[in-house]
Design an enzyme around this catalytic site. Sequence first.
Site, PDB file in Angstrom:
ATOM      1  N   GLY A   1      50.885  38.596  30.680  1.00  0.00           N
ATOM      2  CA  GLY A   1      49.498  38.750  30.275  1.00  0.00           C
ATOM      3  C   GLY A   1      48.858  39.930  30.986  1.00  0.00           C
ATOM      4  O   GLY A   1      49.421  40.499  31.918  1.00  0.00           O
ATOM      5  N   CYS A   2      47.659  40.285  30.544  1.00  0.00           N
ATOM      6  CA  CYS A   2      46.983  41.453  31.111  1.00  0.00           C
ATOM      7  C   CYS A   2      46.519  41.197  32.544  1.00  0.00           C
ATOM      8  O   CYS A   2      46.730  42.040  33.433  1.00  0.00           O
ATOM      9  CB  CYS A   2      45.808  41.874  30.235  1.00  0.00           C
ATOM     10  SG  CYS A   2      44.708  40.529  29.741  1.00  0.00           S
ATOM     11  N   TYR A   3      45.915  40.053  32.812  1.00  0.00           N
ATOM     12  CA  TYR A   3      45.502  39.747  34.178  1.00  0.00           C
ATOM     13  C   TYR A   3      46.698  39.695  35.129  1.00  0.00           C
ATOM     14  O   TYR A   3      46.647  40.279  36.225  1.00  0.00           O
ATOM     15  CB  TYR A   3      44.744  38.424  34.230  1.00  0.00           C
ATOM     16  CG  TYR A   3      43.293  38.480  33.808  1.00  0.00           C
ATOM     17  CD1 TYR A   3      42.402  39.387  34.389  1.00  0.00           C
ATOM     18  CD2 TYR A   3      42.795  37.608  32.845  1.00  0.00           C
ATOM     19  CE1 TYR A   3      41.073  39.427  34.016  1.00  0.00           C
ATOM     20  CE2 TYR A   3      41.458  37.645  32.465  1.00  0.00           C
ATOM     21  CZ  TYR A   3      40.599  38.555  33.049  1.00  0.00           C
ATOM     22  OH  TYR A   3      39.272  38.592  32.681  1.00  0.00           O
TER      23      TYR A   3
ATOM     24  N   ALA B   1      48.011  43.452  35.940  1.00  0.00           N
ATOM     25  CA  ALA B   1      47.199  44.194  36.903  1.00  0.00           C
ATOM     26  C   ALA B   1      47.250  43.546  38.284  1.00  0.00           C
ATOM     27  O   ALA B   1      47.291  44.240  39.306  1.00  0.00           O
ATOM     28  CB  ALA B   1      45.757  44.284  36.409  1.00  0.00           C
TER      29      ALA B   1
END
Length: 350
Positions: free
Chosen positions: A152-154, A157
């Site tokens: 996922g994006c979270y 990062a």
Amino acid sequence: MPEKLQVGIVGASGYGGVQLVRLLLDHPGVEIAFLGAHQNAGTPFGELYPQLAHRIDQVCEAIDIEQIAGRCEVVFLATPNGVAYTLAPPLLERGCRVFDLSADYRFVNLATYQTWYGGERQDTAVAREAVYGLPELYRERLRTARLVGCPGCYPTASLLAAAPLLKQGLIDPRSLIIDAKSGVSGAGRTLKTSSLFAEADSSVAAYNVARHRHIPEIEQICSELAGTEVQVQFTPHLIPMARGMLVTLYAQLRDPGLVSEDMLTIYAAFYRQSPAVQILASGVYPQTKWASGTNTCFIGLEVDPRTERVVVLSAVDNLVKGQSGQAIQAMNLNQGWEEMLGLPAVGFYP
């Protein structure tokens, strides 16, 4: 590349799907052979996204395993959570390689998935062979994977910010705090009140505090990196912009004598073979605009000698490095290509 890889996209009409289409249209090694969109079957893709009509004349099709497997060597599943685990097993049986952009194949323990996402899973053996699709950490595994669970994006990062600290044992893992902010496209294209312009504009709001679904995903990889169970304090926020993500990580240093320059050297060495990660110079901190439209993660950091903590900042485009671009990066590795092939490394500015 004399013969192009035949690729299918299931869930092509969503934000993740259209990013895949946009990026793969400019990829020199692939040809889009199938566009699947359950609710938009029979609709030309150019009608859904007129800005791409001059580049693609294909029609969205109903999801048919035999059709997909007969035409595609690689399949991207840009579907909602709970769909991929019904599609991946039969596609794998028919010889396809599968890259899942949902959460279905990100977890080693399916009980964890079911606790946070629900659903009845009957695919334990298939899930066991899935490789977590973060190239910077699992590059070699991705080269031979048949099934990839793209992060996922979270988590992307967050994990890129945290990995050197945990892998090198530089912090007390119990002190790990992650403050994250995402543009509204992270919520997908489905109509949601919180994503309406009138609701999101001129406002910043935390949501799913202490219970966001990406917490167990982040903790799973952090625990593997640290070699011990890690729990993180993770708080996501919605920012009134279309795309972009900024993570600010805080952690207590084990060696209070480390300074910012030491830490930057460690990060630069850790990511020296990672073309999608750029470590910024001392005193320079990333901005989401720098990463917009690119598959690049920008990382800056500072050691605070007063509090004996390190602060790491990580910026990505949530739809590219945080989603579709990273899936293509994993596919490139899987095909033996240069991992940034066909992926933008520099965005528009301003």
